[in-house]
Scaffold this motif. Sequence first.
Motif, PDB file in Angstrom:
ATOM      1  N   PRO A 196       0.803  -1.229   0.000  1.00 44.82           N
ATOM      2  CA  PRO A 196       0.000   0.000   0.000  1.00 44.82           C
ATOM      3  C   PRO A 196       0.836   1.278   0.000  1.00 44.82           C
ATOM      4  CG  PRO A 196      -0.163  -1.162   2.114  1.00 44.82           C
ATOM      5  CD  PRO A 196       0.488  -2.100   1.152  1.00 44.82           C
ATOM      6  N   ALA A 197       1.967   1.282   0.700  1.00 46.10           N
ATOM      7  CA  ALA A 197       2.798   2.490   0.733  1.00 46.10           C
ATOM      8  C   ALA A 197       3.393   2.772  -0.646  1.00 46.10           C
ATOM      9  CB  ALA A 197       3.907   2.340   1.772  1.00 46.10           C
ATOM     10  N   VAL A 198       3.803   1.712  -1.323  1.00 37.79           N
ATOM     11  CA  VAL A 198       4.346   1.855  -2.678  1.00 37.79           C
ATOM     12  C   VAL A 198       3.249   2.343  -3.622  1.00 37.79           C
ATOM     13  CG1 VAL A 198       5.324   0.624  -4.653  1.00 37.79           C
ATOM     14  CG2 VAL A 198       6.149   0.127  -2.332  1.00 37.79           C
ATOM     15  N   TYR A 199       2.064   1.784  -3.485  1.00 37.51           N
ATOM     16  CA  TYR A 199       0.934   2.201  -4.323  1.00 37.51           C
ATOM     17  C   TYR A 199       0.677   3.693  -4.163  1.00 37.51           C
ATOM     18  CZ  TYR A 199      -3.798   2.533  -6.177  1.00 37.51           C
ATOM     19  OH  TYR A 199      -4.913   2.906  -6.894  1.00 37.51           O
ATOM     20  N   GLN A 200       0.650   4.160  -2.916  1.00 36.81           N
ATOM     21  CA  GLN A 200       0.379   5.571  -2.672  1.00 36.81           C
ATOM     22  C   GLN A 200       1.473   6.452  -3.249  1.00 36.81           C
ATOM     23  OE1 GLN A 200      -2.592   6.550  -1.182  1.00 36.81           O
ATOM     24  NE2 GLN A 200      -1.952   8.547  -2.005  1.00 36.81           N
ATOM     25  N   TRP A 201       2.724   5.986  -3.146  1.00 37.34           N
ATOM     26  CA  TRP A 201       3.870   6.744  -3.693  1.00 37.34           C
ATOM     27  C   TRP A 201       3.704   6.923  -5.204  1.00 37.34           C
ATOM     28  CZ3 TRP A 201       8.477   8.761  -1.549  1.00 37.34           C
ATOM     29  CH2 TRP A 201       9.462   9.128  -2.468  1.00 37.34           C
ATOM     30  N   ILE A 202       3.408   5.842  -5.898  1.00 39.29           N
ATOM     31  CA  ILE A 202       3.260   5.892  -7.361  1.00 39.29           C
ATOM     32  C   ILE A 202       2.025   6.702  -7.744  1.00 39.29           C
ATOM     33  CG2 ILE A 202       2.925   4.511  -9.446  1.00 39.29           C
ATOM     34  CD1 ILE A 202       5.687   4.265  -8.299  1.00 39.29           C
ATOM     35  N   LEU A 203       0.959   6.539  -6.960  1.00 43.22           N
ATOM     36  CA  LEU A 203      -0.262   7.297  -7.218  1.00 43.22           C
ATOM     37  C   LEU A 203      -0.002   8.799  -7.145  1.00 43.22           C
ATOM     38  CD1 LEU A 203      -3.404   6.898  -7.638  1.00 43.22           C
ATOM     39  CD2 LEU A 203      -3.591   7.260  -5.158  1.00 43.22           C
ATOM     40  N   ASP A 204       0.805   9.197  -6.145  1.00 39.44           N
ATOM     41  CA  ASP A 204       1.076  10.624  -5.942  1.00 39.44           C
ATOM     42  C   ASP A 204       2.130  11.169  -6.895  1.00 39.44           C
ATOM     43  OD1 ASP A 204      -0.723  10.606  -3.867  1.00 39.44           O
ATOM     44  OD2 ASP A 204       0.802  10.399  -2.283  1.00 39.44           O
ATOM     45  N   LYS A 205       3.157  10.381  -7.197  1.00 37.59           N
ATOM     46  CA  LYS A 205       4.329  10.916  -7.892  1.00 37.59           C
ATOM     47  C   LYS A 205       4.456  10.514  -9.352  1.00 37.59           C
ATOM     48  CE  LYS A 205       7.013  11.277  -3.611  1.00 37.59           C
ATOM     49  NZ  LYS A 205       7.008  12.768  -3.598  1.00 37.59           N
ATOM     50  N   VAL A 206       3.705   9.505  -9.789  1.00 35.46           N
ATOM     51  CA  VAL A 206       3.794   9.065 -11.183  1.00 35.46           C
ATOM     52  C   VAL A 206       2.490   9.308 -11.937  1.00 35.46           C
ATOM     53  CG1 VAL A 206       4.164   7.092 -12.721  1.00 35.46           C
ATOM     54  CG2 VAL A 206       5.567   7.339 -10.657  1.00 35.46           C
ATOM     55  N   LYS A 207       1.363   8.964 -11.325  1.00 35.17           N
ATOM     56  CA  LYS A 207       0.081   9.023 -12.043  1.00 35.17           C
ATOM     57  C   LYS A 207      -0.251  10.419 -12.592  1.00 35.17           C
ATOM     58  CE  LYS A 207      -4.650   7.319 -11.903  1.00 35.17           C
ATOM     59  NZ  LYS A 207      -5.270   8.482 -12.554  1.00 35.17           N
ATOM     60  N   PRO A 208      -0.013  11.512 -11.826  1.00 32.99           N
ATOM     61  CA  PRO A 208      -0.324  12.830 -12.404  1.00 32.99           C
ATOM     62  C   PRO A 208       0.416  13.100 -13.711  1.00 32.99           C
ATOM     63  CG  PRO A 208      -0.014  13.006 -10.040  1.00 32.99           C
ATOM     64  CD  PRO A 208       0.400  11.620 -10.413  1.00 32.99           C
TER      65      PRO A 208
END
Length: 450
Positions: A197-209
Amino acid sequence: MYWWHRAASLLQKGEIQQFGFITTNKIRQTNNQKIVESYLTATPPISFMYAIPDHPWMDDSQKEGRGRVSMGVCSQGKHQGVLAQVILERREGNFVRVNLHSDVGTINSKLTLGPSMAGLNPLKANQNISSRGMELRGSGFIVTENEAQELGLGSIPGLDKHIRPYRNGKDIADISRNRMVIDLFGLTSEEVKRRYPAVYQWILDKVKPERDTNRRAASRNNWWIFGEARATFRPALDGLSRYIVTPETARRRYFVFLDKSVLPDNKLVAVASEDAYILGILSSRVHKEWELATGGRLGIGNDLVYVKSVCYDAFPFPDASAEQKARIRILAEAIDTHRKQRQALHPKLTMTDMYAVMEQMFYGVVLTPKEMLVSEQGDLASLIKLHADLDAAVADAYGWPVTLTTDEMLSRLLELNRQRSAEEKAGKVRWLRPEFQNPASLETSQLTLF
């Protein structure tokens, strides 16, 4: 190219005796080479009598001397010419002092010595085990070691398969940043969310945009995975303890082993082999001359560009004996070990520095105090000797004298490429990694032996 074309046309007709131009160094790019090549191979032909492929250029608008030019003089007929290459540049006030090294030979449309390398055939023997590295399309995938630990590396089981050391061309050429990369290839977004979950949130915040604005639908839809994850190349790395890489763009060409745990960046060309024999062939003068004749150049520094489709895919490896392969392996291992040991002793010592100073030493240039320090720290005299021994061993594997000129070597390699291509069309392929590239052939061989 208009004026070059017009002058070449007048020369071909005999209306002028010679012509010479100072041009931008883009004259050696592919489309411009085609124009030059059409006159070098015409009837009657013209030839370069003198050329400098890359030279600094300064004027009042370029205080830093950042312009680059090519120079060439042509005459009618088939002739050898003098190729002068800049081996040293030093800024002195409003001038740049250069040292030139000259060789005599056939100057081709790329302003290098040797025959034209047009019409090369990619070889099946080399296929499926080389690729550029991962293209992230999202800087958020890259993390520091501390950030990786905060995301759970070392404490969450299985995460070590998805947060891995990462190297790009600059890491290899200079001092490594020791960065890591989040590699979620093979997982769905829901699996990532559930397991990490922590990795998911990191990618969601820093890659997805960033991915949301990408024009490619695949990149937008698969935002948690690298833009180019090299799905077809990854199997070639499975089971290896190490593999070979070279920076795609570099001032000097060299190949090194990377540990299997390290993921390569898009700016590295990777060869999926742990065999020091392959490293040795790629590190030899034979392959260097081939790359200089087939590769590209880029930027103000006129850096070498390793164009995989011709530099590697079309390169004919020797048909070496077991004894010859063993000798090459020993020397290649010694070179790789020597460099890594010297860099471990002197953390600021870079591959770029070592090979730049080695080039100066080869041409007999007087070293500056800084260059002398690099020579001492790298024990470059020993490294030069190892490379000389490797060049001799590789020449022996081809069955050639080590004293071949550049023209002679390229002519033989060009002919060997044609021979191998014809052999492969007839069904004979000299696979570099038959157990991976063509396992069926090994099974057939074993059944025949049984």
